[in-house]
Design an enzyme around this catalytic site. Structure first.
Site, PDB file in Angstrom:
ATOM      1  N   ARG A  98       0.815  -1.202   0.000  1.00 51.55           N
ATOM      2  CA  ARG A  98       0.000   0.000   0.000  1.00 51.55           C
ATOM      3  C   ARG A  98       0.853   1.258   0.000  1.00 51.55           C
ATOM      4  NH1 ARG A  98      -1.706   4.148  -0.113  1.00 51.55           N
ATOM      5  NH2 ARG A  98      -3.646   5.095   0.589  1.00 51.55           N
ATOM      6  N   ARG A 120      -9.978  -7.155  11.082  1.00 50.41           N
ATOM      7  CA  ARG A 120      -9.662  -8.200  10.114  1.00 50.41           C
ATOM      8  C   ARG A 120     -10.619  -9.379  10.264  1.00 50.41           C
ATOM      9  NH1 ARG A 120      -5.563  -6.961   7.046  1.00 50.41           N
ATOM     10  NH2 ARG A 120      -3.860  -5.764   7.905  1.00 50.41           N
ATOM     11  N   ASP A 279     -11.872   1.129  12.907  1.00 47.56           N
ATOM     12  CA  ASP A 279     -12.150   0.982  11.478  1.00 47.56           C
ATOM     13  C   ASP A 279     -13.626   0.669  11.269  1.00 47.56           C
ATOM     14  OD1 ASP A 279      -9.611   1.350  10.246  1.00 47.56           O
ATOM     15  OD2 ASP A 279      -8.975  -0.505  11.227  1.00 47.56           O
TER      16      ASP A 279
END
Ligand SMILES: *Cc1c(COP(=O)(O)O)cnc(C)c1O
Ligand code: SF4
Length: 355
Positions: A98, A120, A279
């Site tokens: 990334r 995740r 997140d």
């Protein structure tokens, strides 16, 4: 506790409602286990070391991280199954490239427990298993032609749930193609299964260095005597340890809780590195704290604790936007001559643009 009991701990993890008979469950916790809706059943697993750190009260900060509630089956409009948009940055299976100079390798889908806030969650607990020797060879050939990569993050799942042999194979293979690379190991093992950190494992990590270990303490009650001892052994053997906390509602979303945690970490020689905004992983909205509140906590912390104890508050932007710091802005304006700042006590100062 016996030094090598980590495999036993994993083997006898609690996985069902019946395994929790020594806990008085709340309505919302019971409802999780009774869920019969159309979504796939979410996995539950905790080892007895970690669950023993919790008091038997519903608002215990450790219990909130391992005991699921029915809220996990609530998916809000803004949530995503791949919250970081990582799929678009995967040149080789399991490898995420990334940022220009660093890559992230997903070593395994296993963890020593399932953290209820995990972003995740679409990856962990499914069936991708452990990185194979062939997959590792593909990663190594990628590394050998991408000299711009200075650092590899080993992540998962939890890489330290792998056997010593597997970990050694991974480290040695990476080292053989890139003796110069820094290896960063992202693991919750010091927090959730410290007996996994054996002399043998420490030896493997220190022989294949530089290895940095990045862990995730979210509350000071997660720091047991055993954990302190293991962290100390790692650092004594030349493995620096950093911490990334996640800002979690009902766990650590107060100035007091974070102040105690960060100061304790500094006394253990662990540098608080990031404090992450939650997140947008599906079913985790009940853990998220508004950014506004996160900023307020950070600005109060800045007045109370040292720069060494203070992490960077950051968010990993949804859709692959990457990590950005949510720093407070002290520069209130600028003109052709000066920058104008307001300091933490609220007084104004200037600094010239040119000298
Ligand atoms: C977080 C992350 C990194 C590391 O970022 P740092 O700011 O250096 O800690 C690297 N790659 C990916 C995909 C990440 O999510
Ligand atoms: S150990 Fe890490 S990857 Fe595993 S469930 Fe916890 S936060 Fe997620």
């Amino acid at each position: 506790m016996i030094e090598n009991s980590w495999r036993e701990q994993l083997k006898y993890s609690r996985k069902t409602r019946e395994d929790l008979n020594d806990f008085t469950l709340t309505e919302s916790e019971s409802a999780f286990f009774k869920y019969k809706g159309e979504m796939d059943k979410l996995p539950f697993m905790v080892n007895s070391y970690y669950s023993s750190l919790a008091e038997n009260t519903p608002d215990d900060p450790i219990r909130r991280q391992f005991l699921p509630t029915i809220n996990e089956y609530t998916v809000t409009d803004t949530e995503l199954s791949d919250p970081l948009g990582e799929k678009q940055y995967t040149p080789v299976p399991r490898l995420i490239h990334r940022y220009r100079d660093r890559v992230l390798l997903l070593i395994t889908d296993s963890c020593a427990m399932y953290c209820r806030h995990c972003f995740r969650r679409s990856f962990t607990g499914h069936n991708d298993g452990v990185v194979t020797s062939d997959e590792l060879a593909a990663v190594c050939s990628y590394l050998s032609v991408h000299g711009e990569v200075n650092e590899i993050l080993l992540s998962g799942g939890d890489p330290l749930t792998c056997s010593d042999g597997k970990i050694e194979e991974i480290l040695k293979n990476i080292r053989s193609v890139r003796p110069d690379i820094a290896i960063r190991l992202a693991t919750r093992i010091p927090v959730v299964l410290p007996m996994r950190i054996t002399e043998n494992l420490i030896g493997i990590l220190s022989e294949n260095g530089p290895v940095w270990l990045v862990t995730q303490f979210n509350h000071k009650n997660e720091i047991s005597d055993l954990t302190e001892k293991k962290i100390s052994s790692l650092i004594d053997k030349g493995i620096p340890v950093l911490n990334q906390s996640v800002l979690l509602k009902g766990v650590n979303d107060s100035v007091g809780a974070l102040e105690e945690l960060f100061q304790k970490l500094v006394r253990m020689r662990v540098k608080p590195y990031y404090l992450f905004q939650g997140d947008l992983a599906s079913g985790t909205s009940h853990f998220r704290v508004p950014i506004e509140r996160g900023r307020e906590i950070m600005s109060q912390l800045r007045q109370r604790i040292s720069g060494l104890a203070l992490p960077v508050y950051a968010v990993d932007l949804p859709g692959g936007g990457g990590k950005i710091p949510l720093t407070e802005n002290y520069a209130i304006r600028q003109d052709e001559q000066n920058y104008y700042f307001r300091n933490i006590e609220g007084r104004d100062y200037t600094y010239p643009r040119e000298f």
